[in-house]
Design an enzyme around this catalytic site. Structure first.
Site, PDB file in Angstrom:
ATOM      1  N   CYS A   3       0.835  -1.211   0.000  1.00  0.00           N
ATOM      2  CA  CYS A   3       0.000   0.000   0.000  1.00  0.00           C
ATOM      3  C   CYS A   3       0.869   1.261   0.000  1.00  0.00           C
ATOM      4  CB  CYS A   3      -0.910  -0.022   1.223  1.00  0.00           C
ATOM      5  SG  CYS A   3      -1.787   1.524   1.496  1.00  0.00           S
ATOM      6  N   ASP A  29      -0.168  16.741  -0.442  1.00  0.00           N
ATOM      7  CA  ASP A  29      -0.514  15.978  -1.634  1.00  0.00           C
ATOM      8  C   ASP A  29       0.512  16.268  -2.737  1.00  0.00           C
ATOM      9  OD1 ASP A  29      -3.446  14.627  -2.744  1.00  0.00           O
ATOM     10  OD2 ASP A  29      -1.936  15.218  -4.224  1.00  0.00           O
ATOM     11  N   HIS A  45      -4.157   0.464   8.527  1.00  0.00           N
ATOM     12  CA  HIS A  45      -4.570   0.310   7.129  1.00  0.00           C
ATOM     13  C   HIS A  45      -6.027  -0.123   7.051  1.00  0.00           C
ATOM     14  CE1 HIS A  45      -4.366  -0.515   2.813  1.00  0.00           C
ATOM     15  NE2 HIS A  45      -5.215  -1.487   3.114  1.00  0.00           N
ATOM     16  N   GLY A  91     -14.363   8.351  -6.803  1.00  0.00           N
ATOM     17  CA  GLY A  91     -13.090   8.843  -7.341  1.00  0.00           C
ATOM     18  C   GLY A  91     -11.883   8.448  -6.525  1.00  0.00           C
ATOM     19  N   THR A  93      -8.582   6.718  -5.615  1.00  0.00           N
ATOM     20  CA  THR A  93      -7.513   6.086  -6.413  1.00  0.00           C
ATOM     21  C   THR A  93      -6.493   5.363  -5.543  1.00  0.00           C
ATOM     22  OG1 THR A  93      -6.182   8.116  -6.419  1.00  0.00           O
ATOM     23  CG2 THR A  93      -7.712   7.808  -8.259  1.00  0.00           C
ATOM     24  N   HIS A  96      -6.247   3.282   0.695  1.00  0.00           N
ATOM     25  CA  HIS A  96      -5.969   3.417   2.131  1.00  0.00           C
ATOM     26  C   HIS A  96      -6.786   4.639   2.541  1.00  0.00           C
ATOM     27  CE1 HIS A  96      -2.905   3.324   5.660  1.00  0.00           C
ATOM     28  NE2 HIS A  96      -3.777   4.297   5.928  1.00  0.00           N
ATOM     29  N   HIS A  98      -8.361   7.903   3.486  1.00  0.00           N
ATOM     30  CA  HIS A  98      -7.703   9.203   3.657  1.00  0.00           C
ATOM     31  C   HIS A  98      -8.682  10.346   3.519  1.00  0.00           C
ATOM     32  CE1 HIS A  98      -7.448   8.039  -0.615  1.00  0.00           C
ATOM     33  NE2 HIS A  98      -7.530   9.319  -0.901  1.00  0.00           N
TER      34      HIS A  98
HETATM   35  P1  AMP Z   1      -7.928   9.823  -3.958  1.00  0.00           P
HETATM   36  O1  AMP Z   1      -8.099  10.107  -5.426  1.00  0.00           O
HETATM   37  O2  AMP Z   1      -9.014  10.391  -3.087  1.00  0.00           O
HETATM   38  O3  AMP Z   1      -7.680   8.349  -3.703  1.00  0.00           O
HETATM   39  O4  AMP Z   1      -6.643  10.622  -3.522  1.00  0.00           O
HETATM   40  C1  AMP Z   1      -5.342  10.138  -3.624  1.00  0.00           C
HETATM   41  C2  AMP Z   1      -4.441  11.335  -3.515  1.00  0.00           C
HETATM   42  O5  AMP Z   1      -3.136  10.880  -3.217  1.00  0.00           O
HETATM   43  C3  AMP Z   1      -4.345  12.160  -4.805  1.00  0.00           C
HETATM   44  O6  AMP Z   1      -4.754  13.508  -4.533  1.00  0.00           O
HETATM   45  C4  AMP Z   1      -2.871  12.070  -5.185  1.00  0.00           C
HETATM   46  O7  AMP Z   1      -2.368  13.258  -5.737  1.00  0.00           O
HETATM   47  C5  AMP Z   1      -2.227  11.742  -3.839  1.00  0.00           C
HETATM   48  N1  AMP Z   1      -0.960  11.045  -3.948  1.00  0.00           N
HETATM   49  C6  AMP Z   1      -0.668   9.962  -4.713  1.00  0.00           C
HETATM   50  N2  AMP Z   1       0.612   9.585  -4.534  1.00  0.00           N
HETATM   51  C7  AMP Z   1       1.135  10.449  -3.619  1.00  0.00           C
HETATM   52  C8  AMP Z   1       2.430  10.582  -3.025  1.00  0.00           C
HETATM   53  N3  AMP Z   1       3.442   9.748  -3.298  1.00  0.00           N
HETATM   54  N4  AMP Z   1       2.615  11.598  -2.133  1.00  0.00           N
HETATM   55  C9  AMP Z   1       1.611  12.440  -1.840  1.00  0.00           C
HETATM   56  N5  AMP Z   1       0.366  12.350  -2.356  1.00  0.00           N
HETATM   57  C10 AMP Z   1       0.141  11.373  -3.245  1.00  0.00           C
HETATM   58 ZN    ZN Z   2      -2.260   1.237   3.703  1.00  0.00          ZN
END
Ligand code: AMP
Ligand code: ZN
Length: 112
Positions: A3, A29, A45, A91, A93, A96, A98
């Site tokens: 993850c 982010d 997790h 939406g 992606t 985990h 958040h």
């Molecule tokens: P979601 O689309 O709600 O699942 O949000 C996932 C968020 O994680 C997105 O806004 C991405 O830009 C952010 N994200 C993905 N990889 C990283 C990373 N390595 N460091 C910081 N943020 C990340």
């Molecule tokens: Zn996780």
């Protein structure tokens, strides 16, 4: 553990830390969509909000209270938005749980 956010929490993937405590970790982010865009994750997790049950109440409350604390520290006095994308239609992606803390500009409603 494959993850992405678990790896960020444990430090094997770098992040810009905003806050950490015994229950959660918050970081900038990587692809901000607002001047302030902070991700808050529980250390535990859980794939999504859909995987929570009443035992997670304290942790979920802590995430919201921490988001409000971060917003105050970042001087988001004009307001902000907390978002929890959940599942495909939501939406999400990264699987985990958040919270997104978004602020620093006027945010449109309804979302796309
Ligand atoms: P979601 O689309 O709600 O699942 O949000 C996932 C968020 O994680 C997105 O806004 C991405 O830009 C952010 N994200 C993905 N990889 C990283 C990373 N390595 N460091 C910081 N943020 C990340
Ligand atoms: Zn996780």
């Amino acid at each position: 553990m494959s993850c992405l956010f678990c790896k960020i929490i444990e430090g094997s993937i770098p992040s810009t830390k905003v806050h950490e405590d015994e229950l959660c970790y918050a970081f900038a982010d990587i692809n901000p969509v607002a001047p302030t865009h902070v991700i808050l994750v529980p250390r535990e997790h859980l794939a999504s909000l859909d995987d929570t049950d009443p035992d997670h109440g304290e942790m979920l409350g802590h995430l919201l209270l921490t988001a409000a604390e971060i917003a105050r520290k970042q001087n988001l006095t004009n307001g902000y938005r907390i978002v929890i994308n959940t599942g495909e239609d939501g939406g999400q992606t990264v699987e985990h749980l958040h919270l997104h803390l978004l602020g620093g500009r006027e945010l449109a409603w309804p979302p796309g």
